[in-house]
Design an enzyme around this catalytic site. Structure first.
Site, PDB file in Angstrom:
ATOM      1  N   TRP A 121       0.850  -1.185   0.000  1.00  0.00           N
ATOM      2  CA  TRP A 121       0.000   0.000   0.000  1.00  0.00           C
ATOM      3  C   TRP A 121       0.893   1.245   0.000  1.00  0.00           C
ATOM      4  O   TRP A 121       1.840   1.326   0.781  1.00  0.00           O
ATOM      5  CB  TRP A 121      -0.886  -0.016   1.238  1.00  0.00           C
ATOM      6  N   HIS A 169      -0.258  -6.057   6.428  1.00  0.00           N
ATOM      7  CA  HIS A 169      -1.204  -6.052   5.307  1.00  0.00           C
ATOM      8  C   HIS A 169      -0.487  -6.220   3.968  1.00  0.00           C
ATOM      9  O   HIS A 169      -1.018  -5.858   2.924  1.00  0.00           O
ATOM     10  CB  HIS A 169      -2.029  -4.767   5.327  1.00  0.00           C
ATOM     11  N   HIS A 225      -3.372 -11.427   3.034  1.00  0.00           N
ATOM     12  CA  HIS A 225      -3.481 -11.168   4.467  1.00  0.00           C
ATOM     13  C   HIS A 225      -4.943 -11.107   4.895  1.00  0.00           C
ATOM     14  O   HIS A 225      -5.842 -10.969   4.068  1.00  0.00           O
ATOM     15  CB  HIS A 225      -2.803  -9.833   4.815  1.00  0.00           C
ATOM     16  N   ASP A 252      -7.669  -9.103   7.606  1.00  0.00           N
ATOM     17  CA  ASP A 252      -7.890  -7.929   8.447  1.00  0.00           C
ATOM     18  C   ASP A 252      -8.574  -8.363   9.728  1.00  0.00           C
ATOM     19  O   ASP A 252      -9.581  -9.087   9.681  1.00  0.00           O
ATOM     20  CB  ASP A 252      -8.808  -6.921   7.754  1.00  0.00           C
ATOM     21  N   HIS A 300      -8.387  -3.355  12.796  1.00  0.00           N
ATOM     22  CA  HIS A 300      -7.790  -2.595  11.690  1.00  0.00           C
ATOM     23  C   HIS A 300      -8.599  -1.335  11.379  1.00  0.00           C
ATOM     24  O   HIS A 300      -8.041  -0.299  11.029  1.00  0.00           O
ATOM     25  CB  HIS A 300      -7.707  -3.496  10.457  1.00  0.00           C
ATOM     26  N   HIS A 306     -15.819  -2.530   4.692  1.00  0.00           N
ATOM     27  CA  HIS A 306     -15.231  -3.130   5.894  1.00  0.00           C
ATOM     28  C   HIS A 306     -16.233  -3.127   7.050  1.00  0.00           C
ATOM     29  O   HIS A 306     -16.437  -4.143   7.735  1.00  0.00           O
ATOM     30  CB  HIS A 306     -13.975  -2.349   6.324  1.00  0.00           C
ATOM     31  N   GLU A 357      -7.758 -10.526   2.064  1.00  0.00           N
ATOM     32  CA  GLU A 357      -7.447  -9.673   0.918  1.00  0.00           C
ATOM     33  C   GLU A 357      -6.136 -10.096   0.257  1.00  0.00           C
ATOM     34  O   GLU A 357      -5.302 -10.762   0.863  1.00  0.00           O
ATOM     35  CB  GLU A 357      -7.339  -8.208   1.377  1.00  0.00           C
TER      36      GLU A 357
END
Length: 207
Positions: free
Chosen positions: A17, A47, A51, A53, A57, A158, A170
């Protein structure tokens, strides 16, 4: 038993990210130094790559990785091909048979292994959460970095999934995976304070 590895590789070129911790592996001690073994260390965001969540998170009062039952991440899963969708909605999902699977994995085919971090992704509409929950789904997996648009601050998907007790996986690599039923294993690490965890995600044909 045929297994399909649906995890993204972790290496120097693993996209992360934007602004997050880059993946890095280095030797702390070499065999030359220790006389017997190489010992390495890894630095990365939880992440990175494939991974899960934890609710923590996106909710400061949410459960952390250590609090989550492992059976969420093991068992019957169905892979659905949604590669023509720009957004996954309840009405789109109505066109598929979920066949009693508690885990749904969405194949968008928009982020291939080895490609840089995407600029846009298909996202999950919040109304999909209630539809999935009504069919007994406990885990939603995607082959992109997030269930929400990459520029979202509200993280509506989410939160909607969490409201319906659906957990999030994800960054899957579903290239070449035929839609259908499988057994999924994607166990997270028991990180006591973790807001997420990398996983080694594997599918095997459902019998």
């Amino acid at each position: 038993m045929k297994m399909i590895d649906v995890s993204r590789r972790l290496g120097p070129d693993t996209p992360v990210w934007p602004g997050d911790t880059p993946y890095r592996y280095q030797l702390s001690w070499s065999m030359e130094e220790t006389g017997s073994v190489n010992v390495g260390q890894v630095e990365m965001s939880v992440h990175t790559g494939t991974h899960v969540d934890a609710p923590y998170h996106f909710d400061s009062n949410g459960e952390k990785m250590i609090d989550l039952p492992l059976d969420i991440y093991m068992g019957k899963a169905i892979v659905l091909d949604v590669s023509n969708a720009t957004e996954v909605t309840a009405s789109l999902l109505e066109g598929f048979s979920l066949d009693g699977a508690e885990r749904v994995l969405l194949k968008t085919d928009t982020w291939k292994e080895g490609e840089p971090f995407p600029e846009t992704i298909p996202s999950i509409h919040p109304d999909a959460a209630s539809y999935l929950a009504s069919h007994g789904v406990r885990l939603l997996g995607v082959d992109v970095p997030s269930v929400d648009p990459l520029d979202s601050k509200e993280l509506a998907a989410h939160h909607a999934l969490h409201t319906h007790s659906i957990h999030i996986l994800e960054g899957l690599n579903l290239e070449g995976v035929t839609p259908g039923l499988y057994e999924l294993t994607a166990l997270p690490l028991p990180i006591v304070e973790g807001d997420g965890s990398p996983v080694r995600a594997v599918l095997r044909y459902y019998e």
